[in-house]
Scaffold this active site. Structure first.
Site, mmCIF file in Angstrom:
data_model
loop_
_atom_site.group_PDB
_atom_site.id
_atom_site.type_symbol
_atom_site.label_atom_id
_atom_site.label_comp_id
_atom_site.label_asym_id
_atom_site.label_seq_id
_atom_site.Cartn_x
_atom_site.Cartn_y
_atom_site.Cartn_z
ATOM 1 C CD GLU A 57 -2.783 -1.220 2.427
ATOM 2 O OE1 GLU A 57 -3.998 -1.465 2.348
ATOM 3 O OE2 GLU A 57 -2.180 -1.086 3.521
ATOM 4 C CG ASP A 83 -12.343 -6.583 -1.391
ATOM 5 O OD1 ASP A 83 -13.302 -6.662 -0.596
ATOM 6 O OD2 ASP A 83 -11.178 -6.339 -1.022
#
Length: 254
Positions: A30, A217
């Protein structure tokens, strides 16, 4: 006298621009490339963490990984507050979308945060943090607004959402659990595993905080598919663009 007033105003603006921002993420993917962008980086090791100080796009920052989960995130936030004294914290990374309008590739900026797995009932109402008298911790509204503006400039307004972000020590990866969360917390836009814990720490320290999450997601049965690839190829570059927009504008809170 007018000259002194103008000079004082410029100095005040400069001091605000030099406020140090702590940037946290749970996963190395990230923050991929962020450390390499640091100007004059200095590595500190504390509490098992590698913490970097330096400048990003000219602004002073503290950058580190929180690791995964609420306890690890709270430990990291406390470490930063105690040893590095930032003036604000921002958590960046990925989250699972909950609200129907929140799609993969969109971004959620927290306006409030809640621990969806906090349940000390019947002693306290479900979701309420014991002895705090609250279940929600508000993000700093000026900071959240500035990050929202930066995200809209980077991605377009239609891809940016503002609202409730919920956290818990579980990777939500089934449609049944996602539906249960939506039923219990219909205002929730997205779910992650760290942000609400950091919000509680920042509440304790009086530090402005906001979370900025890219939706990887839909927190359902396909949540694990190509997760790492999405983080590396989509979420990380997305966060860089938004942070660049914000920090290059001077990182002012509002």
């Amino acid at each position: 006298m007018m000259a002194r007033g103008l000079q004082a105003g410029r100095q005040a603006g400069e001091n605000r621009r030099r406020m140090t921002t702590a940037l946290l993420s749970a996963l190395a993917e990230e923050q991929q490339g962020l450390i390499e962008l640091l100007q004059a980086p200095v590595l500190h090791r504390a509490a098992g963490r590698e913490v970097y100080t330096g400048r990003l796009w000219g602004e002073p920052v503290v950058v580190t990984l929180s690791r995964i989960g609420k306890v690890a995130a709270a430990t990291t936030a406390t470490l930063l507050a105690e040893r590095f004294a930032p003036q604000r914290m921002v958590f960046t990374g990925v989250a699972g979308g909950l609200a129907p309008a929140v799609r993969v590739g969109d971004v959620v900026v927290s306006h409030a945060l809640l621990q969806h797995d906090m349940d000390a009932s019947p002693l306290f109402p479900r979701h309420e943090v014991p002895l705090y008298g609250r279940s929600r911790f508000e993000a700093d509204q000026a900071l959240a607004a500035a990050l929202t503006q930066a995200a809209r400039r980077a991605l377009g307004a239609s891809k940016v959402h503002q609202g409730l972000l919920v956290s818990g020590d579980r990777f939500v990866s089934s449609a049944a659990e996602s539906r249960a969360l939506q039923a219990a917390l219909p205002e929730a836009l997205a779910v992650d595993m760290e942000s609400a814990a950091v919000a509680q720490v920042c509440h304790d320290y009086g530090l402005p905080f906001a979370a900025l999450r890219s939706i990887s997601d839909r927190a359902d049965d396909s949540a694990h598919i190509d997760f790492q690839r999405f983080v590396q190829e989509v979420a990380s570059p997305c966060m860089h663009r938004i942070l660049a927009q914000w920090l290059q504008a001077g990182a002012l809170p509002g």
